[in-house]
Design an enzyme around this catalytic site. Structure first.
Site, mmCIF file in Angstrom:
data_model
loop_
_atom_site.group_PDB
_atom_site.id
_atom_site.type_symbol
_atom_site.label_atom_id
_atom_site.label_comp_id
_atom_site.label_asym_id
_atom_site.label_seq_id
_atom_site.Cartn_x
_atom_site.Cartn_y
_atom_site.Cartn_z
ATOM 1 N N THR A 101 0.717 -1.301 -0.064
ATOM 2 C CA THR A 101 0.180 0.005 -0.008
ATOM 3 C C THR A 101 0.693 1.234 -0.095
ATOM 4 O O THR A 101 1.564 1.578 0.985
ATOM 5 C CB THR A 101 -0.861 -0.047 1.391
ATOM 6 N N LYS A 176 -7.264 1.419 -2.762
ATOM 7 C CA LYS A 176 -7.023 0.841 -1.357
ATOM 8 C C LYS A 176 -7.006 2.079 -0.356
ATOM 9 O O LYS A 176 -7.413 1.773 0.791
ATOM 10 C CB LYS A 176 -5.641 0.415 -1.359
ATOM 11 N N LYS A 244 0.780 4.687 8.497
ATOM 12 C CA LYS A 244 1.286 5.196 7.139
ATOM 13 C C LYS A 244 0.015 5.202 6.175
ATOM 14 O O LYS A 244 0.081 6.154 5.514
ATOM 15 C CB LYS A 244 2.197 4.269 6.710
#
Length: 298
Positions: A101, A176, A244
């Protein structure tokens, strides 16, 4: 045509999820080569037939397809764009799949640079955590050229069940981000729900079994909620990596001029959790931060 009998897959990033993904590919008959900075971290895979390479250039020259599942955008940038990275060391015509990701803008940059080197690139982040990785039931969200997606689809079918082509380079990462935004607020709700049940004197396990089948049903509730009640905070997905992801989602949202107050709250709460020393715990550890705020014990 891609087949397990003739395709060698390189795998970079054998952490909580990557290790299970590589194992599933081995079990499907693919020849797998691994690069890790520390060889011993690949021992479980080497013991069942994977081969280890000392560096990325060595791995790159021997593989038809290379999958990366690393930690941060900075890692992705180094693995793909660095002097010792994939783009400068792969054979022309190789297929590169980043399942980390990462930033949509970085996925677009990697695609553009790779195209000039005659390489085929997809951004294909996943969702499903350690459970999905182990069982081969990950959701896979893919951006890039449709013909490349179609070619590597047999590999995706080993790794996941809900496999989708979203559009050009970067769209897998944008998808995502949508996923992580949905999870961010949902995790807060799961924690508050279970803490409420406990405060009300209910049996939280009984409550969870009941509400998991109704309108509140979600992976976070049924899978991670159950781990919360067992005080199981082992990482299926690290707190530090979720922070993150959420920061990338917030940055992308702000670039669109989109206000995401739920996402901002989730980042704040997870950063509080990280400050409590839980950065390497699973995302379900969020209940610790909310319990602390309410002076509750788990």
């Amino acid at each position: 045509m891609l087949s397990a009998n003739t395709t060698t897959i390189g795998f970079i990033g054998t952490g909580v999820m990557g290790k299970s993904m590589a194992k599933n590919l081995l079990n499907a008959g693919y020849s797998i080569r691994i690069f890790t900075r520390t060889k011993s971290k690949a021992d479980d895979l080497l013991n069942i037939g994977a081969k280890w390479d000392k560096d990325i250039p060595t791995l790159a020259k021997q593989c038809d397809v290379i999958i990366t599942m690393v930690g941060y955008p900075s890692d992705v940038e180094e693995v793909y764009l660095g002097e010792q990275g994939l783009i400068k060391n792969c054979n022309k015509g190789s297929y590169l799949i980043d399942m980390t990701t990462s930033k949509p803008s970085l996925a677009e940059e990697i695609f553009s640079v790779s195209e000039k080197h005659g390489l085929h690139v997809l951004d294909a982040p996943v969702s499903g955590g350690d459970i999905g990785a182990e069982s081969g039931t990950l959701a896979i969200m893919t951006g890039g050229e449709r013909s490349v997606y179609d070619y590597v689809l047999p590999i995706f079918q080993v790794l996941g069940e809900n496999i989708s082509y979203q559009g050009p380079a970067g769209t897998g990462q944008h998808t995502k981000m949508s996923n992580q935004i949905a999870i961010a607020s949902n995790m807060i709700g799961v924690c508050e729900s279970l803490l409420y049940a406990k405060k009300a004197g209910l049996d939280p396990k009984k409550v969870l079994a009941t509400i998991s089948t109704g309108a509140a049903a979600s992976f976070s509730l049924s899978k991670l909620g159950a781990r919360m009640l067992e005080n199981d905070f082992n990482p299926g997905f690290y707190v530090k990596h979720f922070i993150k992801d959420m920061r990338i989602a917030l940055e992308s949202s702000q670039a669109f001029g989109l206000d995401t107050p739920g996402l901002k709250l989730a980042i704040d709460l997870y950063e509080q959790l990280s400050d409590m020393g839980e950065q390497d715990s699973g995302t379900q550890a969020l209940i610790k931060a909310l319990a602390y705020r309410s002076e509750m014990t788990l």
